[in-house]
Each structure stands twice: as C-alpha cells, then as structure tokens.
Design a protein around this motif. Structure first.
Motif, PDB file in Angstrom:
ATOM      1  N   GLY A 127       0.809  -1.204   0.000  1.00 56.79           N
ATOM      2  CA  GLY A 127       0.000   0.000   0.000  1.00 56.79           C
ATOM      3  C   GLY A 127       0.846   1.259   0.000  1.00 56.79           C
ATOM      4  O   GLY A 127       1.999   1.265   0.445  1.00 56.79           O
ATOM      5  N   ALA A 128       0.249   2.333  -0.508  1.00 54.96           N
ATOM      6  CA  ALA A 128       0.935   3.628  -0.497  1.00 54.96           C
ATOM      7  C   ALA A 128       1.155   4.100   0.932  1.00 54.96           C
ATOM      8  O   ALA A 128       0.294   3.933   1.796  1.00 54.96           O
ATOM      9  N   LEU A 129       2.300   4.698   1.159  1.00 55.34           N
ATOM     10  CA  LEU A 129       2.616   5.259   2.474  1.00 55.34           C
ATOM     11  C   LEU A 129       1.877   6.575   2.685  1.00 55.34           C
ATOM     12  O   LEU A 129       1.390   6.870   3.777  1.00 55.34           O
ATOM     13  N   THR A 130       1.789   7.372   1.617  1.00 52.79           N
ATOM     14  CA  THR A 130       1.101   8.664   1.700  1.00 52.79           C
ATOM     15  C   THR A 130       0.060   8.760   0.587  1.00 52.79           C
ATOM     16  O   THR A 130       0.169   8.092  -0.451  1.00 52.79           O
ATOM     17  N   VAL A 159      10.000  10.064   0.680  1.00 55.56           N
ATOM     18  CA  VAL A 159       9.356  10.952   1.661  1.00 55.56           C
ATOM     19  C   VAL A 159      10.430  11.806   2.328  1.00 55.56           C
ATOM     20  O   VAL A 159      11.258  11.303   3.085  1.00 55.56           O
ATOM     21  N   GLY A 160      10.404  13.100   2.056  1.00 54.60           N
ATOM     22  CA  GLY A 160      11.402  13.998   2.631  1.00 54.60           C
ATOM     23  C   GLY A 160      11.045  14.514   4.006  1.00 54.60           C
ATOM     24  O   GLY A 160      11.931  14.932   4.763  1.00 54.60           O
ATOM     25  N   ASP A 161       9.763  14.500   4.347  1.00 53.22           N
ATOM     26  CA  ASP A 161       9.306  15.002   5.644  1.00 53.22           C
ATOM     27  C   ASP A 161       9.639  13.972   6.722  1.00 53.22           C
ATOM     28  O   ASP A 161       9.010  12.917   6.820  1.00 53.22           O
ATOM     29  N   ASN A 162      10.629  14.274   7.545  1.00 50.21           N
ATOM     30  CA  ASN A 162      11.106  13.301   8.530  1.00 50.21           C
ATOM     31  C   ASN A 162      10.051  12.955   9.574  1.00 50.21           C
ATOM     32  O   ASN A 162       9.942  11.800  10.004  1.00 50.21           O
ATOM     33  N   ASP A 163       9.274  13.952  10.007  1.00 49.36           N
ATOM     34  CA  ASP A 163       8.249  13.684  11.001  1.00 49.36           C
ATOM     35  C   ASP A 163       7.152  12.800  10.422  1.00 49.36           C
ATOM     36  O   ASP A 163       6.673  11.877  11.088  1.00 49.36           O
ATOM     37  N   LEU A 164       6.759  13.062   9.192  1.00 51.50           N
ATOM     38  CA  LEU A 164       5.749  12.227   8.542  1.00 51.50           C
ATOM     39  C   LEU A 164       6.252  10.799   8.391  1.00 51.50           C
ATOM     40  O   LEU A 164       5.509   9.833   8.624  1.00 51.50           O
ATOM     41  N   HIS A 182      12.099   4.037  -0.100  1.00 55.85           N
ATOM     42  CA  HIS A 182      12.913   4.455  -1.240  1.00 55.85           C
ATOM     43  C   HIS A 182      13.874   5.521  -0.714  1.00 55.85           C
ATOM     44  O   HIS A 182      13.487   6.668  -0.495  1.00 55.85           O
ATOM     45  N   CYS A 183      15.118   5.132  -0.505  1.00 55.76           N
ATOM     46  CA  CYS A 183      16.095   6.019   0.153  1.00 55.76           C
ATOM     47  C   CYS A 183      16.732   6.953  -0.871  1.00 55.76           C
ATOM     48  O   CYS A 183      17.590   6.541  -1.659  1.00 55.76           O
ATOM     49  N   GLU A 184      16.324   8.207  -0.829  1.00 56.18           N
ATOM     50  CA  GLU A 184      16.875   9.187  -1.780  1.00 56.18           C
ATOM     51  C   GLU A 184      16.548  10.593  -1.301  1.00 56.18           C
ATOM     52  O   GLU A 184      15.431  10.867  -0.855  1.00 56.18           O
ATOM     53  N   ASP A 185      17.532  11.465  -1.387  1.00 53.29           N
ATOM     54  CA  ASP A 185      17.309  12.889  -1.189  1.00 53.29           C
ATOM     55  C   ASP A 185      17.245  13.519  -2.575  1.00 53.29           C
ATOM     56  O   ASP A 185      18.267  13.718  -3.228  1.00 53.29           O
ATOM     57  N   PRO A 186      16.021  13.845  -3.059  1.00 54.64           N
ATOM     58  CA  PRO A 186      15.900  14.349  -4.428  1.00 54.64           C
ATOM     59  C   PRO A 186      16.544  15.708  -4.643  1.00 54.64           C
ATOM     60  O   PRO A 186      16.832  16.082  -5.785  1.00 54.64           O
TER      61      PRO A 186
END
Length: 426
Positions: A127-130, A159-164, A182-186
């Motif tokens: 399922g989608a995380l967000t 997902v770049g939002d660490n709190d989310l 998916h580990c990436e800083d775009p």
C-alpha cells in the motif's frame, strides 16, 4: 511413511541429488535418490532430469503497472513473467494510476490476479505510504492492511518530511507491518540519469551521487534505533549505504535491506553509448560498489534480493537519456543472472534460496515452502545449463526494457509447480 501421491525424482536440492515426495498439494519430504528408488512407481512419477530444485521464490519489489498503465504491463502479463521467472509470490508497489492508497485499488489488484491466475502466483500488494504518493499526508494504512496490503511504501517518490516518515513507521508497526523506504534525497539526486562521477562527466550526462541515497539510509537507521521500530531499505546501490547498514546490524537494530540483480551484475559502464536500457533509479554505480554489494549479500548485510521489475513500453525508452523513464524489466531474467553469480562462485544455491525465498518470507511474514512436511508444494525446476537468447519473443513480460536484450543467458526455469500442480512449463 504413508505412500505419497506423487514423486519427483532426480533433482538437485542445494548440492545433493534428491527425490521429492508430494501428497495432496503438500510436501511429504525430500529423500536421497537411493531411498526414492525403493518407492514403487506412482501414477504421478516425474523425472526432474537433474534440474535444480528451488522453492517458489518471493519477489518483494515489483511494479505490475495495473491499474492505469496497462500499456506497460498488466497484472496478467506480469504474473505470467513471474511464473516463468520462478516467482510464486510478488509484492507489487503502489505507484499505479490510481495509486494504491485506498482499499478499492487493493481489492481490484487481488481480484484481477485471482481471475487471471487462479493457481498463482500470489499477489501481495504494497500500500501507499502517503496519499497519492505526494508525501504530504499518510494514506489510510489500517484500511489498506484490512484489504490485503502486506507492507507500505512510497517507492518512486521518497518521503522527505522526517516527522511524517516517523509517524508512518509508528503506524505501520501498530498494524504489525513494515515500511519499505525508497532512500533518496531528491534535492541531491536532482534529475541525474546515471551515477555521478568521472564517466558521467565524460558523457556529458547529469549524475546522481551516492550520497543522495546514503543520507536517507542513515536517517532511516537512526529512526529505527530511536523508535525501536523496523524499517526495510529498498534497492540499495552503493557501498556507503552498505557500510551504514552493517553498523546498524552490528548494533542489533531492526533494519533490513534489499538489492537487485542489476546492481550485482552491471556497473555504470553499461550506460556508455547512451544505453537507455541501462537507465535505472538509483543508477548503476561503480565496480567498487558492485563488489561491496556482492559481499553484503553473501554475508547477510543485505537481507534479500528483489527484481524491482519496472516494465516500460518500447516507445517510452527509445528516446534521449534525459527523457527515457527509469527502470529495468527484471522478472524474466533475474534467476538467470543469479545463476551466473553461482557459476562465478560469488553466491551459492543456498544463498539464492535464502535471499529470494526464506528471508523475504521472514521479513514480510509470508508463507514459504521450506520443503518440510506439510509445506505447500510450491517449487521450481531450474536448468542451469539451458541457454536462451533474450529477445521480445522469449520474454513473458510486456516490458522488454532490459540490458540483457539480444544477449544469451545460461539458466532457465523449465517447470513451476504451485500446490503440487504444474502451473508453467518451458
């Protein structure tokens, strides 16, 4: 022992010639061939012809594209490719159209799979995380879990939002499921089309640096440590990420990780000549990264192998490197590539069984055939000496986008049994 319903003679289980006993779709046991000879021929008395015996494999990272992108792949064609590739279960990612972020999409995927392949392979939706994979608001994770999702991921859109992301890990843990990240800083990877380095400079192509991946790997590891909650790291591609994961495992943190056949076999030089078939995300890295990943798989630092099967239509790939979509169609070829690593003594047959079946089942709480009495008789016969040319007519997936195209591979699934019944034959 009661008489088995059927017997599969003369197969190689790991390094030993064995006979497999099956009754009513379940495993009765494996016996050495000399014991098998004592069993009176049965109505279903099959000759494995010295093929490798493997449990049906689990691919924990697949893009089936349906609903919404059937021109790339359908559930039917993707599952047929899985059958022919040796996979009895596939975990399909949520980046469909519409996104698998509500129960109706999950139910559609499961129902379509049952209609097209009632015997299997079994689909395990992720399922989608967000919502909408937009990284702004958590998807209804409890609803998705009830509908049949076995994990959650924003794969394709980090997902770049660490709190989310923290809250997603907590919520998933409450449901007894894991987040696949998916580990990436775009902001660092930008629109890179290959590994950033000397070669990208020579080719005049924008590169994506390893640090874009490893920063998020470090973030996820720290969150797993702080929260004491598991996290699974997707498609690891570089040695610096491996180093972070090794430290995490040495500390006993609940971190697992995967890599793909293409990161173990090819390096960035595959992109020379502007080869759009080798454009994948994260990109193929250096030879040093390839060797580090091989060691990590062998030593268990990388827990599992996946295909990250990403089929595309021919017209999408046949363009410039900048415009071609990322991804390799991997279900048809992965096991042949793993077999090449066995021939080169990089891996063993036991490594394939562990990384492609046993560990995925443990991580995602899935059923798997361990060839123990009572196990579901899902198994594969693989001929390591069968030579085949990778071309559109020999690939079962609708996506023909692979760097293997036009090459000859050694090793092919010659039969795939599900519940003891023949589901695929070459």
């Amino acid at each position: 022992m009661a008489a088995p319903q059927s017997i599969l003679r003369n197969v190689i289980w790991l390094d030993q010639p064995m006979d497999l006993l099956i009754d009513q779709g379940t495993i009765m046991g494996l016996v050495p061939v000399d014991q098998g000879r004592e069993i009176t021929p049965l109505e279903r008395d099959m000759d494995g012809q010295g093929a490798w015996l493997l449990p049906s494999l689990i691919d924990a990272h697949v893009h089936l594209r349906e609903p919404g992108q059937e021109y790339k792949e359908t559930i039917a064609t993707g599952l047929q490719a899985a059958l022919g590739g040796g996979f009895g279960q596939v975990m399909c990612m949520a980046n469909t159209d519409p996104v698998n972020d509500h129960a109706q999409v999950t139910e559609y995927i499961l129902e379509t799979a049952m209609k097209t392949h009632p015997m299997g392979p079994r689909v395990r939706p992720v399922g989608a995380l967000t919502k909408g994979l937009a990284g702004k608001e958590l998807a209804p994770m409890a609803e998705l879990a009830r509908a049949g999702c076995v994990a959650f991921s924003n794969d394709g859109v980090p997902v770049g939002d660490n709190d989310l992301f923290r809250r997603s890990m907590e919520y998933a843990a409450d449901l007894g499921l894991k987040v696949i990240d998916h580990c990436e800083d775009p902001t660092l990877s930008g629109h890179g089309v290959m590994n950033e380095g000397v070669l990208s400079g020579q080719l005049g192509l924008k590169g994506s640096p390893w640090v874009a991946e490893t920063l998020h790997v470090a973030r996820d590891i720290m969150l797993a440590e702080y929260l004491n909650i598991p996290v699974h790291l997707a498609h690891i591609s570089c040695k610096e990420s491996v180093e972070q994961i090794l430290v995490a495992k040495e500390k006993g943190l609940p971190v697992t990780a995967e890599t793909c056949a293409h990161y173990l076999v090819w390096d960035e030089t595959m992109v020379q000549g502007y080869n759009f078939l080798a454009k994948v995300h994260p990109p193929l890295r250096t030879r040093e990264d390839v060797m580090a990943l091989r060691r990590a798989v062998k030593e268990g630092v990388i827990d599992i192998l996946v295909t990250d099967h990403a089929p595309h239509a021919d017209f999408e790939k046949e363009t410039t490197m900048d415009e071609a979509p990322n991804g390799i169609s991997g279900l048809d070829t992965a096991l042949s590539l793993y077999a090449s690593l066995v021939r080169d003594k990089v891996l063993t047959r036991e490594d394939i069984v562990t990384r492609c079946a046993l560990r995925p089942a443990e991580i995602f709480n899935l059923e798997v055939n361990r060839f123990a009495p009572g196990n579901r008789a899902d198994f594969v016969l693989f001929d390591p000496d069968h030579a085949w040319i990778v071309e559109p007519s020999t690939m079962l997936s609708k996506g023909k986008n692979t760097p293997c195209m036009g090459t000859t591979l050694l090793g092919k699934v010659i039969a795939h049994y599900l519940k003891g019944q023949l589901a695929y034959t070459l």
